[in-house]
Structures are given as C-alpha cells and as structure tokens.
Design an enzyme around this catalytic site. Structure first.
Site, mmCIF file in Angstrom:
data_model
loop_
_atom_site.group_PDB
_atom_site.id
_atom_site.type_symbol
_atom_site.label_atom_id
_atom_site.label_comp_id
_atom_site.label_asym_id
_atom_site.label_seq_id
_atom_site.Cartn_x
_atom_site.Cartn_y
_atom_site.Cartn_z
ATOM 1 N NE ARG A 1 -46.074 4.115 -22.026
ATOM 2 C CZ ARG A 1 -46.213 5.091 -21.130
ATOM 3 N NH1 ARG A 1 -45.866 4.869 -19.890
ATOM 4 N NH2 ARG A 1 -46.680 6.267 -21.474
ATOM 5 C CD GLU B 1 -42.515 -0.108 -17.795
ATOM 6 O OE1 GLU B 1 -41.993 0.129 -16.708
ATOM 7 O OE2 GLU B 1 -43.402 0.613 -18.310
ATOM 8 N NE ARG C 1 -46.315 2.448 -9.259
ATOM 9 C CZ ARG C 1 -45.855 3.692 -9.324
ATOM 10 N NH1 ARG C 1 -46.655 4.704 -9.142
ATOM 11 N NH2 ARG C 1 -44.594 3.915 -9.572
ATOM 12 C CG HIS C 2 -46.338 -0.747 -13.964
ATOM 13 N ND1 HIS C 2 -45.873 -0.639 -12.681
ATOM 14 C CD2 HIS C 2 -45.709 0.216 -14.680
ATOM 15 C CE1 HIS C 2 -44.984 0.351 -12.620
ATOM 16 N NE2 HIS C 2 -44.863 0.884 -13.818
ATOM 17 C CD GLU D 1 -46.627 9.652 -12.503
ATOM 18 O OE1 GLU D 1 -46.315 8.462 -12.689
ATOM 19 O OE2 GLU D 1 -47.244 10.319 -13.332
ATOM 20 C CB SER E 1 -45.405 12.365 -15.973
ATOM 21 O OG SER E 1 -44.095 12.848 -15.952
ATOM 22 N NE ARG F 1 -49.879 4.083 -12.655
ATOM 23 C CZ ARG F 1 -48.579 4.303 -12.745
ATOM 24 N NH1 ARG F 1 -48.091 5.478 -12.365
ATOM 25 N NH2 ARG F 1 -47.765 3.387 -13.222
#
Lengths: 535, 535
Positions: free
Chosen positions: B307, B309, B315-316, B458, B461, B509
């Site tokens: 990712r 991002e 948590r990323h 979370e 998903s 996670r």
C-alpha cells in the site's frame, strides 16, 4: 475502515483496453439496469414459459443470488458424492453445464463440479412435469454456465464411461441457470483437457496453445489436470512447512521492498517509493541470515521472489514462489544438507501417499514417468559429476559451472546408474559461487556449497555462508565488489553470528519436475515472464 | 545453475553508505587476510597463553568454523535442557555471552540461547586446570559474542533468580569464542528487554526507543519478548492455514506484479518492468475471485500486500502480510461469515493452548490483558453499533463509515457489554463500500459486507462480491468508475461464476492486537513504512 480492501480492487487487463470493450461494458450496464427493474416487477419468472407449460416454475433463470434468505435450508449434494446409495432419491446439485446435447424430446447433459462429472437426463415427461419447453431451455444453456439442478438419482444399466460418476445418473426435475457463461468461449474445456500423450494416430489432435490458455486462464484452470496440479502445489507448500515446523524451524516473513540493490542493480526491479526509489527482493537470503544472527536458529519463509531477468525459457519466471530456509549448525554444514535432504524425502513420500489421486489425474493428460527417489538421497561431489560427464564424452573444466544441457545429461546418467530422479551435488568450485559462499578449508578451489536436482534440473541452490565479517569483506574484495555497497551486510556479522547454511527452492520448478511437466507456466497460477503480466 | 541464488545477495543499507564505512571494511579485509595467513601457520592457538598457563588449549578464539570435519562428533546440550538430571556431568554448550562480571579469580557470566539463560562460573582452579589467564580471557569476551563452553553441571545451593535455568549452573572447563560481537553495541539487550509495564517508581526507566530498535533490528529481535512475538506470529499463520485446509480450502499463490492499477493508481507502487511499467498488488482480491471462477471453490493465500499510502500511524505499514480467503457459497454469504468466524475462534483457542509460554513471555515485558472471545463470536449489525454509539453520546450518520476513534470507542462499549475482544460488524452501508460489494436485496442502502474487530481495531474487511457482470458494470458506473479500465475484471464474470464472498486479514494487526501491543512495527520482522525501508 478496512485492512486489505480499503481501496478499489486492482484490476487486470491491458492498460489500453479498446474503446469497443468499454462501450460494450457500458451498454451491458444499461441493459442490466433495465433487467433489474424488470426483475423487480416480474419476480422470478422463467424467461420462456407459455401458459400451457406444465414445467412452469421448475426451470428458468434463477434470480441473482444476493443472500435474500430464500432457499436457505436447501441442501446441495456434491457430484463426487453421487452414487448407488442415493438411488431413487431426489437431490439438489450446483454444477457447471459441461456439455449438453438436445435431441427431440430429450437432452443429455454432463454436469461438472471441480473434477467430478455426472450425466444429466432431461426428457419430456408428464409424470415428472417436464415439458418440451423445459428440455429446449436446458438445451439452450451455454456450456460452462452454472446451474442448480433438482434431480432423481437413478442407477444406470451400464456404466457411464464418459463421466467420473459411472453407476448413477441424474434425471432432471428442476433446472435453473445460476450464472451464465458467454456463448462463444475462447477455448473449450474438452480441448484443453485432451491427453497430450496419446500415441493413437486416430486420436484427435486438437490442442489449445499455451498463450490461448494463459490469456484465458480462468477457463484453462478448470481442466482436471490443472485442478490437480494446483492441489499438488498446495501440498508441496504444506509438506515443506509442516516438516520444517516439526524439525523446530520458525516461519518468518521477509520484506519484498528493499532499499538497495547490490551489484549495481542487475536483474532487479525498481519500485518508485514515495519520493525515492526502492527495489524488489531477488531472494530473502539476507533477511534469513539476519534472522539467524537474531537467534531464531532455524527459519523458513515462503513468499514471492522477483527476477528482472529477460529469460524466455521453459523454466524461468520473473516472479515465483521461493521456499527458503536457513539454519545455524554446530560443526559441519552437512548438518544442514542432511536436514534439507530429509525434508525432500518426506515431501516426495507425502506426495506419493496423500496426492496419488491428483498425480494420476495429471497423468491422464500428460505423460508422466513416476518420480523416483532414494532414501536417504544420493549425494555426489562435483568431481564425481565431472568424471561421469567425461566418461560420457563431455569435457567440463574442473572449475567451470555446469551448463544446462550438461545438467540434463548428468541427470540422465545419474538416473541410469542410480535409478533416482533426485540427487544432491555437493562441493561446487569456489569460483562459480557468490562471494559470501564459505570456501572449503581443505581445498581453496572448492566451496561448501551444493545444488539439488530433480529430473536433471536444478531446484535448489545453497551453501554455508561466511559468518565472519572480515573474511566476508576479503572475499567480496576478491570478487571485485564495491565494499561500500555492502557495508551494512558485512556489519551485520559484527554482532555475533553462528555458523549457518541454507538454501532456496523454486516452488513452481519442484512441482513441474515432480510431475514431469515441460513448462513452468503450467505450475504458476498466473505466470509472470518478461512478456506477460496479465491476467 | 541456481534457482534463487544465481545473483549476488541483495544487500541492505543506505544507498549512499559513507566512505568511512567502506574504508573500514577494506581495512578489515586486509587485516583478515593477514589473520588467515597467520592462523594457517599457527593453527588453533589461543591468543593469550604464556607458557606457564595451565589452561593452554582450553580457551581462546576458536578457528573459524568452516566445516573442516574437526569436532564433528561433539554433542551440544541446549541451555533449556540443563537441569538437575545432568548434575555432575560435563556438557558442551554453544550460546551467547549475555553478561559477564570478572572479579579477581572468578568470573560470573550468564549464557543465553534463544530465551533460555544459565549461570556460568569460571574460577581459577588447579584441579580443573583453570588459570587466571583463562578467567581474564573470559572476562574480556564482548557481550553478545557466541561461545563454546565445556562445563560441569552443578546443582546450586539456592535458585539462580536471574536465569531461566535456576537449579543448576555451569562450572567452566573450556571456553572458546566462536563469533565475536563488537565491543560497542548500539543497544543493550537488557535495556531492550526491560519491562515497560512496571509500576514500581524505583524501577529503572532506561528504555530503547523504537527507531534505535528498528535500526538495529538484529539485536532488538534477540529479546525474549521479540523471540516470543514472532513465534506467536508463525503460530497464527500455521493455525490459519491448517484450519482452512481442514475445511477444504486450497492454498493458492497470486502474483504481486500486476499490469494495471485501477482507480487511477492511487496508493499503488509502480514498478519498472523491462521496457514498460507495472504495479504492486494492493490485495490478492481479483486473483482470489478468479480462482473461484476457475472452480477452486474455497481458496486462501498468505503473502505480501503493498500500500503506497503515506500513513504514519501505529497501525499502517506499506508492506504487510495478508491472510486472504475467498469462498463460493450456496445460498447466503453468512455461510462465509460463519466460516471466517469459526476460523478466528479456532485460532484464538489454538494460541491459548499452544502458545501459552510465549504469551506469558511477552507479558513479562508488556502489560497485556488476556484476549477474551466468545464462542461463537458476537455478530452485531451496523445499526446496532450506531445505536450503541448514540447511547454513548456520539452521533454517526446511518450511511457514514465509522471513524477510527468511533471504532475504538465501540470496541470498549462492546467489551463492557459483552465481555469480548473480538466481534463481527455486519451489514455496512452500501455507500461506504467498494463498487463490487453486493447490495442487500432487501434494503438498497445496505450491503452484504462486514468488518471484524480485535480490541476495537479492524483486522478484517470482507463482503459478498457481485458475480454478475452486467450488475457489476452498473455499480461501477454508479461509482463514477471508468468502465474501460476494469473491462477485463467485468469480463471475467462472463465465464460463469458462483456467488462468493471473502475477506482479507492483516497478519501483523492480528498479532499486535491479540497480544495487546501498541505498535504494528513490533509485529513486523523488518517493518516498512513511508519513512523506513531498512534494514
């Protein structure tokens, strides 16, 4: 918030998809809009059912399964479980329409679920409320569509030779189309499944070429051989991990994005990383070694490995699955070689015992000689291999690497002499191995390194690594390597590191060679090579 | 020829390593050259051993272990196995010098092997041929060096509180340095292992900050907590795969290099691919769906997910390990939700039963509340969550997604009400989910989608996906997506595809939240974030 699906899916296809396809999709979307509206108004009515139809409500296009709660108590029977014990009973089956042949008042079809097939008979019958409209409807369903069939299990008078379920057939009472395949398929499953080993000169020679298969991989993967190949592949992975876990190895995950490519970046893919650049790991080796230096003692990892090598051969991929392991040893790197050898023996035995059915299914399409191996495996030293090749008339220098043809010839010689398709070649010349390979202390021209072979092709390469930082730097200098580029690697051994050895295995090669297949693209679900990144 | 090691290792470190480091390495290499020559001449002599030394040949720097065949019959005992049953016996141990304290004629040291420690006593003794030179030598060995010790196992009069082996200690007879750690370590294992939960105001507050840990990850990973964390992580992977394999899932491997990024390439890394460009997969979702369309029925895959991002949070990660699954269902996507729920229950139970020791070790350093879960897991619907938040004074729109603080608050509310750290939130608003999410047939504003949470964060998903191509195109249009960019994705459903659902789990996670840790970098072996691609 979502973890792995917070973005839209990353969708495949040529970057430049034709306008025609786009138009088609837009048109289809419009059509669907209308269809949905229509459906909402008309409910679940079959598309063709004049008023006189005694089958009304027993066939048609099933409303899109959206988890509405309808039919939630309906139990489906798997095709593989159909047999004489169910004789006379009604069952629901969800399967693909493999083939169908309508002929007057009857339609003979074959239903397929994974690799299992069963015959379906749809024939006009007042008793069963089967109308000729219903027979016609079933005859019109396109091949590879998914259908829900309610049928009676009926014992057949003679075995159905063309199906895997031979003792019974299904006599249809309801047939609903769940998901339609388009009418013109880019390849036929029957053609893609045809035996390629057939010596019968009368046999159909229709074949599907590899690019057509790979371009339409979703269809191609539905053949019994492909269903079996990827179950065997899952088996190899599972056995590899289970065996090593039992031996006390710890599974690790190593990063694929790395900050620096050594050796000037040959064969390495570059990634744009925010405002900078990074690279895709060509092997997890450094990270395995770091895990050893970090006291994990014995580690393995299974993951993607990337090679930006422009090799268009039957055995090279640009992305493949590496089964890697690394292990600290006490006295001799043969402790590690023995562990790997034993792991292979257990994998081969596990495949034989647990995947006999899948191996047989692959054998129905491809000519596969059973894979032979010795327990414990044969271990030759490099000079012995040179000698065998010499005796066969091939001259190889004692400090040269083996060429691919030489490796293949050697495989045949070893097979003839020792009757094994797996063997270990130990003690490679130092000159042909990477700088971090530990030299043999008794012979400066030889190294503590090894390759392992299946059917004459290399599937593992490994070695004792140099764990002394000064010696490592010396060897790097000897190889003409720019020490500044690998200073971090060398430094990592200044924190205390036990002697260790390991190896890397190419998963797709192991499966290809175990099954005796001719191309590595057959054992990669969605293969990547210099010319292919789709689908 | 080699599979995964035909290139030099891809070596880490800053692309621009200082000239100083390079010089140092070159100098070291030169030194080593001399050392090797010297060694070859002098054999295995201890570095310091005047003629009057009664310990001569019993200590020193052991010659580089190059698998020469020496000492191949020497058997080593693991530190964890030392106990009173060996009282009075001589054993060989290979371990790290964890600490040492020389004091006159004695040196007390602690040896460490993985997470096990034992006390070592080296004291001048004519009987045991231990000279004061030998004691001095042991005292001079740098911490974290690896040593071979021959010692007598001796029952201690009172338990050794500072070691994991308490009933016995080792009395040294031979001590050899196998691999030296440098004298100045960038961090001390003792500091890095210090409990962070200590309420004792007298306790030492020395901490190692996270960047120092990650910059020197090899050392940091040697702490008992880190040794335990990555064994738990391996356990989660193993349980995930074993449970799903038992449920009939097939493991697949999906490509990481893909040809096209959807949605204009947001959050996607670009790779230079020969003369063209490609992308790194943000999820295996399309490939899992293709495997379902290809008749594999139930599949899972474990692998790297990328990712791009620019999120610098606890948590990323830019690269993480995805545990993904996808499954065809018959009637309702809750068949899939139940399968996933059951998988989590079995994972939690498996961790409790098989990793109690590791969980306890992590708890010695970090304050960890035991993880609580219900069997079967709690499943709430989105409006229930909104209601709970409302009652707690937070207003969330019925068609809005939950913010991260709301998710955390909800986790606390759920914990208080139901006493569970794990729950499922079903039926998200359609508007906040991707276009390929199946709408609820009974409510056009709701979707057949779900997230799963651990301690209010979370970790999964998932959703039922739209398997009808026309409907999919319609939904894409509704989302304003350029249909031409995803035509291949839509087309893949024109070959017949069963209804299916799935989900993606972030491994790091799950481990972080199961263990109650505060940062995802603690559960990634070599974490990658926008600012870190090393080591």
């Amino acid at each position: 918030m979502v973890v792995s699906e917070e973005t839209q899916p990353t969708v495949e296809g040529d970057a430049a998809i034709s306008k025609k396809a786009a138009k088609k999709a837009a048109k289809a979307a419009e059509k669907q809009q209308k269809k949905t509206e229509h459906k909402a108004a008309s409910g679940q009515q079959p598309t063709e059912a004049p008023e006189s139809d005694c089958s009304e409500g027993r066939y048609g296009i099933r409303k899109l399964i959206q988890s509405s709660g309808e039919y939630c108590d309906r139990v489906y029977t798997d095709v593989v479980d159909l047999g004489v014990t169910l004789d006379g009973q009604d069952v629901w089956v969800r399967a693909r329409l493999h083939t169908s042949r309508a002929k007057g008042k009857q339609c003979f079809a074959v239903l397929r679920q994974n690799s299992s097939t069963v015959q379906l008979l749809v024939s006009v019958s007042e008793e069963r409320n089967v109308s000729k409209q219903m027979v016609k409807f079933v005859g019109s369903i396109t091949k590879e569509s998914i259908v829900d069939v309610k049928g009676r299990v009926v014992k057949t008078s003679s075995p159905v030779e063309s199906c895997s379920v031979r003792e019974v057939e299904l006599v249809a009472e309801e047939v609903w189309q769940v998901s339609a395949a388009r009418a013109q398929l880019p390849l036929q499953i029957e053609d893609a499944s045809r035996p390629e080993k057939n010596d019968d000169p009368e046999a159909l020679k229709i074949r599907v070429n590899q690019d057509t298969r790979l371009d339409n991989r979703i269809l191609d993967l539905r053949t019994p051989a492909n269903q079996a190949i990827f179950r065997v592949e899952a088996g190899v992975c599972r056995l590899f991990r289970d065996i090593l876990t039992r031996k006390g190895f710890v599974e690790i995950h190593t990063p694929k994005i790395i900050s620096a490519a050594s050796e000037g970046g040959a064969n390495v893919f570059t990634v744009s990383y925010f405002k900078s650049s990074a690279y895709l790991a060509q092997s997890p080796q450094l990270y395995k070694q770091m895990a050893i230096a970090a006291d994990f003692d014995k580690v393995f990892t299974v993951g993607a490995v990337f090679r930006a090598e422009d090799s268009n051969t039957h055995r090279h991929l640009t992305e493949f699955v590496g089964l890697d392991l690394e292990m600290a040893f006490k006295n001799h790197y043969h402790e590690v070689v023995d562990t790997i050898a034993d792991t292979f023996t257990e994998i081969f035995r596990g495949l034989q015992e647990q995947y006999a059915r899948e191996i047989a299914v692959v054998g129905q399409q491809f000519r596969v000689e059973p894979f032979k191996f010795l327990e414990p495996p044969l271990r030759l030293e490099f000079p012995q291999a040179i000698q065998m090749l010499k005796e066969a008339g091939v001259t190889v220098g004692e400090e040269d690497d083996l060429s691919t043809p030489d490796e293949k010839l050697l495989g045949r010689l070893v097979k003839a002499k020792y009757d094994t398709d797996f063997y270990i070649l130990d003690k490679y010349p130092l000159a042909v191995r990477p700088f971090y390979t530990m030299p043999d202390p008794n012979n400066p021209r030889v190294s503590n390194s090894y390759d392992m072979f299946m059917r004459g092709e290399e599937i593992l390469s490994g070695a004792q690594r140099i764990h002394d930082p000064d010696f490592l730097a010396q060897r790097a200098l000897h190889h003409g390597i720019d020490i500044s580029k690998i200073a971090a690697y060398i430094e990592s051994f200044r924190l205390g590191c036990p002697p260790h050895a390991g190896g890397g295995i190419g998963l797709e090669r192991v499966v290809m060679l175990y099954l005796g297949l001719d191309n590595i693209r057959k054992t990669s679900l969605f293969p990547r090579d210099p010319k292919r990144v789709t689908p």
